[in-house]
Scaffold this active site. Structure first.
Site, PDB file in Angstrom:
ATOM      1  N   ASP A  36       0.817  -1.220   0.000  1.00 38.50           N
ATOM      2  CA  ASP A  36       0.000   0.000   0.000  1.00 38.50           C
ATOM      3  C   ASP A  36       0.847   1.265   0.000  1.00 38.50           C
ATOM      4  OD1 ASP A  36      -2.425  -1.152  -0.249  1.00 38.50           O
ATOM      5  OD2 ASP A  36      -3.195  -0.609   1.725  1.00 38.50           O
ATOM      6  N   ASP A 274      -8.413  35.999 -34.063  1.00 35.74           N
ATOM      7  CA  ASP A 274      -7.952  34.625 -33.913  1.00 35.74           C
ATOM      8  C   ASP A 274      -8.920  33.765 -33.111  1.00 35.74           C
ATOM      9  OD1 ASP A 274      -5.706  35.098 -35.351  1.00 35.74           O
ATOM     10  OD2 ASP A 274      -4.457  35.565 -33.617  1.00 35.74           O
ATOM     11  N   GLY A 409      -5.839  21.727 -33.072  1.00 34.23           N
ATOM     12  CA  GLY A 409      -6.691  20.783 -33.781  1.00 34.23           C
ATOM     13  C   GLY A 409      -6.999  21.261 -35.182  1.00 34.23           C
ATOM     14  N   LEU A 410      -7.217  22.566 -35.324  1.00 32.91           N
ATOM     15  CA  LEU A 410      -7.474  23.128 -36.658  1.00 32.91           C
ATOM     16  C   LEU A 410      -6.234  22.983 -37.535  1.00 32.91           C
ATOM     17  CD1 LEU A 410      -9.402  24.706 -38.510  1.00 32.91           C
ATOM     18  CD2 LEU A 410      -8.360  26.805 -37.631  1.00 32.91           C
TER      19      LEU A 410
END
Length: 517
Positions: A36, A274, A409-410
């Site tokens: 543990d 932007d 992502g773009l």
């Protein structure tokens, strides 16, 4: 209790460790079997602390169960005091040790140690990590904090920060500066950075700032009742919440509200060219209740996103999150099952996820950008730089953290769209290597490689009856990443309903026309 690959919260003794590790002069004696001690790694590897947690384990083994494990605990407690000489001790049992019912708290009371020994009763099979941290801090405050004379100047305690907390270190700095601008000094920060002697002087403050309800609300309510200290209810994450927090502090103290917004860039950045194309993005929010509630407000009111789903994993916050979900017109998801969260995200098809480390993994699998807003987190969420979530600078950090995954992502989508262009195809090499020439067109092409089983499976729908042809797969990749999954599922459904076993480019566009009606 159940077996799972990932978990949002550990057992309650891990919450107790978070409190102990954040403090100085406090030692935790944990009755636990060998094995543990894994929890140490959470602090040394993920949080990158330069020392181990102040915890002594009894580490009994299977052969010890036939003898006297109680005496083993007593010896460990005596040795821990002799070695570390702490100002106070907390004692408890791990989930496994709880089953043998040795009663560490009762045994410690009979030993007559010259420092306070605080027993912890943490029901490991009913409650989890955040409860453990909240209960541990409450018991420490209840034992050590006493009514004392207030400071001459208006002061407050910052309560709730713990070790392994999400950006707690930087939030302390931001909140201290924010309150200083109003003429308020910080008396004690607890549990992180405090010692038992610091806890004893918490009563000198005029009020408490409850930074994280998950880990300090019980203590805040006790101090309000027993020490006469009101506490703030607003978590200052985001511009609006920070302004509300300052107003709330002003009402508690009678001071004039003041907030220096000269460093605030989020409003201008969120209106800039932007960012305006990000307005209206559909987001799904999941994490601990306090951060989810704060993120939902920022997402809708300050970033212009549409909240399509939200929820939390800590059931102690279920009621306020359900109430909040009604306000946003969505159904709250209260669960600690990451697979259920993944199913919900798949069904809602958001364009962005605001979640935990778990949702970051889910987002990678589903091709959806994700920004982390809450624990549990991984090593990358303990940056060397100053990166708070609260206050003015916290609002700036939120903008960067949330918008960058969408922007990247773009970029990824654009690279996919133009991957056959002479400048961007795989053979062209990195654009900054000017001398790298693409392979000649007449150069012998490499022999085709047979698809791996995983790749073949990826082309096949879930029922195993619909197969994507190569040209259709290539066309599908031209669809923006944030709707590609939905387009795939709609096309497969369209094909299955019409008995089509192979999806071609024509099938893809027929499905698009069908669902556009």
């Amino acid at each position: 209790m159940k077996l799972t690959v990932w978990t949002y919260e550990g057992p309650p003794h891990v919450g107790a460790m978070r409190v102990a590790t954040g403090m100085t002069g406090l030692h935790y004696v944990l009755h636990a079997p060998q094995g543990d001690t894994y929890a140490d790694l959470l602090f040394t590897m993920i949080e990158r602390r330069d020392h181990r947690p102040p915890v002594t384990y009894t580490t009994f083994q299977a052969r010890d169960l036939g003898s006297d494990t109680a005496n083993l605990f007593k010896k460990s407690l005596e040795d821990a005091y002799a070695r570390y000489q702490p100002e106070a001790l907390i004692v408890g049992a791990s989930c496994t040790a709880e089953l043998i019912q040795d009663d560490p708290g009762g045994m410690s009371e009979t030993m007559g140690l010259p420092v306070p020994v605080i027993p912890l009763e943490l029901p490991s099979y009913q409650r989890k990590e955040n409860f453990g941290a909240d209960e541990t801090f409450f018991q420490i405050v209840r034992t050590l904090a006493k009514p004392i004379e207030r400071t001459a100047q208006i002061t407050c305690n910052l309560i709730g920060p713990t070790a392994l907390g999400f950006r707690h270190r930087d939030d302390i700095t931001e909140m201290t500066a924010l309150l200083s601008d109003m003429g308020i000094s910080v008396n004690v920060v607890a549990p992180m950075t405090s010692s038992p002697s610091d806890i004893a002087r918490m009563g000198a403050a005029h009020f408490n700032v409850l930074m994280y309800p998950e880990t300090a609300e019980s203590a805040a309510r006790w101090m309000e009742r027993e020490l006469g200290q009101p506490f703030t209810k607003t978590v200052p994450i985001g511009v609006g919440a920070t302004r509300d927090f300052v107003q709330e502090v002003a009402e508690i103290t009678g001071l004039a509200p003041y907030l220096d917004e000269s460093r605030l860039r989020l409003p201008w950045y969120s209106r800039s060219v932007d960012s305006t194309y990000l307005t209206g993005k559909r987001v799904f929010i999941f994490g601990d209740g306090s951060h989810v509630a704060a993120a939902a407000r920022v997402a809708r009111d300050e970033m212009g996103f549409e909240v399509v789903g939200l929820g939390c994993y800590n059931r102690e916050m279920a009621r306020p999150i359900r109430s909040l979900a009604k306000e946003y017109g969505v159904e709250a998801l209260i669960t600690d099952d990451y697979l259920e969260v993944e199913r919900s995200i798949e069904a809602l098809q958001p364009e962005m996820i605001l979640g935990t480390q778990m949702e970051r993994h889910i987002g990678k699998r589903l091709g959806i950008p994700c920004a982390v807003i809450s624990a549990p987190v991984h090593v990358q969420d303990f940056p060397a730089r100053y990166s708070p979530q609260m206050g003015i600078e916290g609002a700036n950090v939120l903008f960067d953290t949330w918008v960058h995954p969408l922007v990247m992502g773009l970029e990824e989508h654009l690279l996919h769209m133009f991957r056959d262009d002479f400048e961007f195809h795989d053979a062209a090499g990195p654009s900054h290597h000017g001398g790298h020439a693409p392979k000649a067109a007449n150069e012998a092409a490499p022999a085709p490689v047979a698809p791996t089983p995983a790749a073949a499976a990826a082309k096949t729908a879930g029922d195993g009856n619909v197969i994507w042809l190569d040209d259709a797969e290539r066309e599908l990749k031209k669809i923006p990443f944030f709707v590609r999954g939905k387009a795939r599922r709609n096309t497969e459904t369209f094909a299955s309903e019409r008995g089509v076993s192979e999806i071609s480019v024509d099938t893809l566009y027929e499905a698009k026309a069908h669902y556009a009606r």
